[in-house]
Design a protein around this motif. Structure first.
Motif, PDB file in Angstrom:
ATOM      1  N   ASP A  94       0.865  -1.109  -0.337  1.00  0.00           N
ATOM      2  CA  ASP A  94      -0.123   0.091  -0.306  1.00  0.00           C
ATOM      3  C   ASP A  94       1.137   1.160   0.131  1.00  0.00           C
ATOM      4  O   ASP A  94       0.281   2.269  -0.358  1.00  0.00           O
ATOM      5  N   ALA A  95       1.749   1.468   0.739  1.00  0.00           N
ATOM      6  CA  ALA A  95       2.804   2.726   0.788  1.00  0.00           C
ATOM      7  C   ALA A  95       3.104   2.620  -0.362  1.00  0.00           C
ATOM      8  O   ALA A  95       3.502   3.458  -0.655  1.00  0.00           O
ATOM      9  N   LEU A  96       3.723   1.597  -0.907  1.00  0.00           N
ATOM     10  CA  LEU A  96       4.291   1.981  -2.278  1.00  0.00           C
ATOM     11  C   LEU A  96       3.125   2.327  -3.336  1.00  0.00           C
ATOM     12  O   LEU A  96       4.283   2.949  -4.488  1.00  0.00           O
ATOM     13  N   ARG A  97       2.234   1.229  -4.087  1.00  0.00           N
ATOM     14  CA  ARG A  97       0.945   1.902  -4.279  1.00  0.00           C
ATOM     15  C   ARG A  97       0.941   3.911  -3.996  1.00  0.00           C
ATOM     16  O   ARG A  97       0.760   4.258  -5.027  1.00  0.00           O
ATOM     17  N   THR A  98       0.773   3.906  -2.970  1.00  0.00           N
ATOM     18  CA  THR A  98       0.848   4.940  -2.878  1.00  0.00           C
ATOM     19  C   THR A  98       1.699   6.383  -3.241  1.00  0.00           C
ATOM     20  O   THR A  98       1.614   7.485  -3.515  1.00  0.00           O
ATOM     21  N   LEU A  99       3.130   5.777  -2.558  1.00  0.00           N
ATOM     22  CA  LEU A  99       4.021   6.896  -3.316  1.00  0.00           C
ATOM     23  C   LEU A  99       4.061   6.868  -5.465  1.00  0.00           C
ATOM     24  O   LEU A  99       4.159   7.990  -5.137  1.00  0.00           O
ATOM     25  N   THR A 100       3.770   6.246  -5.718  1.00  0.00           N
ATOM     26  CA  THR A 100       3.541   5.442  -7.125  1.00  0.00           C
ATOM     27  C   THR A 100       2.570   6.441  -7.503  1.00  0.00           C
ATOM     28  O   THR A 100       2.532   6.613  -8.987  1.00  0.00           O
ATOM     29  N   GLU A 101       1.529   6.881  -7.156  1.00  0.00           N
ATOM     30  CA  GLU A 101       0.845   7.568  -7.298  1.00  0.00           C
ATOM     31  C   GLU A 101       0.200   8.975  -7.182  1.00  0.00           C
ATOM     32  O   GLU A 101      -0.149   9.635  -7.666  1.00  0.00           O
ATOM     33  N   ASP A 102       1.509   8.674  -6.319  1.00  0.00           N
ATOM     34  CA  ASP A 102       1.221  10.996  -6.621  1.00  0.00           C
ATOM     35  C   ASP A 102       2.210  11.703  -7.856  1.00  0.00           C
ATOM     36  O   ASP A 102       3.106  10.927  -7.912  1.00  0.00           O
ATOM     37  N   ASP A 126      -2.797   5.729   7.282  1.00  0.00           N
ATOM     38  CA  ASP A 126      -4.523   5.771   7.499  1.00  0.00           C
ATOM     39  C   ASP A 126      -5.266   6.454   6.881  1.00  0.00           C
ATOM     40  O   ASP A 126      -6.209   6.132   6.293  1.00  0.00           O
ATOM     41  N   ALA A 127      -4.271   7.716   6.106  1.00  0.00           N
ATOM     42  CA  ALA A 127      -5.465   8.915   5.430  1.00  0.00           C
ATOM     43  C   ALA A 127      -5.072   8.224   3.801  1.00  0.00           C
ATOM     44  O   ALA A 127      -5.602   8.704   2.808  1.00  0.00           O
ATOM     45  N   GLY A 128      -3.929   7.085   3.761  1.00  0.00           N
ATOM     46  CA  GLY A 128      -3.687   7.376   2.281  1.00  0.00           C
ATOM     47  C   GLY A 128      -2.898   8.202   1.336  1.00  0.00           C
ATOM     48  O   GLY A 128      -3.446   8.078  -0.048  1.00  0.00           O
ATOM     49  N   VAL A 129      -2.265   9.120   1.770  1.00  0.00           N
ATOM     50  CA  VAL A 129      -1.804  10.142   1.196  1.00  0.00           C
ATOM     51  C   VAL A 129       0.159  10.370   1.462  1.00  0.00           C
ATOM     52  O   VAL A 129       0.178   9.245   2.216  1.00  0.00           O
ATOM     53  N   VAL A 130       1.093  10.806   1.100  1.00  0.00           N
ATOM     54  CA  VAL A 130       2.451  10.896   1.068  1.00  0.00           C
ATOM     55  C   VAL A 130       2.377  12.612   1.984  1.00  0.00           C
ATOM     56  O   VAL A 130       2.242  13.021   1.525  1.00  0.00           O
ATOM     57  N   ALA A 131       2.773  12.173   2.896  1.00  0.00           N
ATOM     58  CA  ALA A 131       2.769  13.353   3.792  1.00  0.00           C
ATOM     59  C   ALA A 131       4.084  13.874   4.102  1.00  0.00           C
ATOM     60  O   ALA A 131       3.993  15.601   4.039  1.00  0.00           O
ATOM     61  N   HIS A 132       5.320  13.304   3.297  1.00  0.00           N
ATOM     62  CA  HIS A 132       6.331  14.076   3.395  1.00  0.00           C
ATOM     63  C   HIS A 132       7.532  13.401   2.421  1.00  0.00           C
ATOM     64  O   HIS A 132       7.541  12.112   1.777  1.00  0.00           O
ATOM     65  N   GLY A 184       0.021   9.050  16.269  1.00  0.00           N
ATOM     66  CA  GLY A 184      -0.978   8.300  16.075  1.00  0.00           C
ATOM     67  C   GLY A 184      -1.108   7.754  15.232  1.00  0.00           C
ATOM     68  O   GLY A 184      -1.908   6.887  15.140  1.00  0.00           O
ATOM     69  N   HIS A 185      -0.344   8.213  13.842  1.00  0.00           N
ATOM     70  CA  HIS A 185      -0.647   6.978  12.406  1.00  0.00           C
ATOM     71  C   HIS A 185       0.307   6.183  12.643  1.00  0.00           C
ATOM     72  O   HIS A 185       1.421   6.361  12.722  1.00  0.00           O
ATOM     73  N   ARG A 186      -0.493   5.200  11.696  1.00  0.00           N
ATOM     74  CA  ARG A 186       0.404   4.346  10.999  1.00  0.00           C
ATOM     75  C   ARG A 186       1.449   4.835   9.737  1.00  0.00           C
ATOM     76  O   ARG A 186       0.220   4.748   9.036  1.00  0.00           O
ATOM     77  N   LEU A 187       2.870   4.976   9.990  1.00  0.00           N
ATOM     78  CA  LEU A 187       3.468   5.306   8.822  1.00  0.00           C
ATOM     79  C   LEU A 187       4.737   4.416   8.588  1.00  0.00           C
ATOM     80  O   LEU A 187       4.803   3.567   9.027  1.00  0.00           O
ATOM     81  N   ALA A 188       4.923   4.790   7.250  1.00  0.00           N
ATOM     82  CA  ALA A 188       5.952   4.107   6.599  1.00  0.00           C
ATOM     83  C   ALA A 188       6.820   5.190   6.289  1.00  0.00           C
ATOM     84  O   ALA A 188       6.215   5.903   5.349  1.00  0.00           O
ATOM     85  N   ARG A 189       8.094   4.370   5.866  1.00  0.00           N
ATOM     86  CA  ARG A 189       9.006   5.674   5.834  1.00  0.00           C
ATOM     87  C   ARG A 189       9.487   4.725   3.990  1.00  0.00           C
ATOM     88  O   ARG A 189      10.086   3.200   4.136  1.00  0.00           O
TER      89      ARG A 189
END
Length: 229
Positions: free
Chosen positions: A69-77, A131-137, A107-112
């Motif tokens: 999910d983290a990789l998919r969210t990143l590549t869709e940015d 949790d939000a399905g967005v690239v925060a940084h 408190g959010h589930r984050l992935a680097r």
């Protein structure tokens, strides 16, 4: 009458003296009482977050589904649309990330996610809010992250099939280690391109040969004896 007037005049100083006695004395008044002494002591900053109550599951390793999910969210940015379109990138690592309060992501589930974009020759370092399905940084730099395991395996496989390497290998030589390599002079290809150095040697630990692999074009650019490395 004159004596009565004199008596009245003599009484005036006594009256003034009586008034002055009723006034507070400057010497005996002293400093006013400290108002802070009457206030209760502060027990801590109001509304301070309690880090001890943080969710320990936020430190758990990412599951395969969370990493995907983290990789998919990143590549869709949209900022990485070119990287996803060309598809020439390697994921270096995906790991959990935890931030402290009062940060808004606490408190959010984050992935680097750290990846290397071969097409643009850049490093991608991102924080994905699962949790939000967005690239925060997102940080894009020209830095060189460490080699991934896939890159190390690729470099070894390229070096083993190269004719120049096979000719110089002695009996019993095998890959000992693979490390990230930068060229020392601008004339070397590895000076400006992502490369790996594969060290060959015997089982006793004696190195015999070093092969430099260009990971962008998947070819061996240098074959150097270990004693000259």
């Amino acid at each position: 009458m004159a004596s009565a007037k004199k008596a009245v005049k003599a009484a005036k100083p006594a009256k003034l003296k009586q008034k002055s006695a009723s006034l507070p004395s400057k010497k005996s008044s002293g400093k006013p009482a400290d108002k802070s002494a009457t206030k209760p002591a502060r027990t801590g900053r109001k509304g301070a977050p309690d880090v001890a109550n943080a969710d320990p599951t936020l430190f758990d390793p990412l599951t395969p589904g969370e990493a995907a999910d983290a990789l998919r969210t990143l590549t869709e940015d949209r900022r990485l649309s070119s990287m996803a379109k060309v598809g020439r990138y390697r994921v270096i690592c995906t790991e959990p990330l935890v931030v402290k309060p009062p940060h808004w992501m606490a408190g959010h589930r984050l992935a680097r996610v750290v990846a290397y974009d071969y097409a643009a020759d850049r490093c991608v370092d991102a924080c994905v809010d699962l949790d939000a399905g967005v690239v925060a940084h997102l940080e894009l730099t020209k830095s060189q992250p460490m080699l991934s395991r896939d890159e190390e395996a690729l470099a070894v496989s390229i070096a083993l099939v190269d004719d120049r390497v096979r000719e110089k290998l002695s009996l019993g030589d095998s890959p000992q280690m693979t490390m990230h390599y930068w060229g020392r002079t601008p004339t070397e290809i590895a000076y400006s391109r992502r490369s790996a150095a594969v060290v060959f040697g015997r089982n006793d630990g004696h190195a015999s040969l070093v092969a430099v692999v260009d990971l962008l074009d998947n070819q061996v650019t240098q074959v150097v004896p270990a004693e000259l490395w």
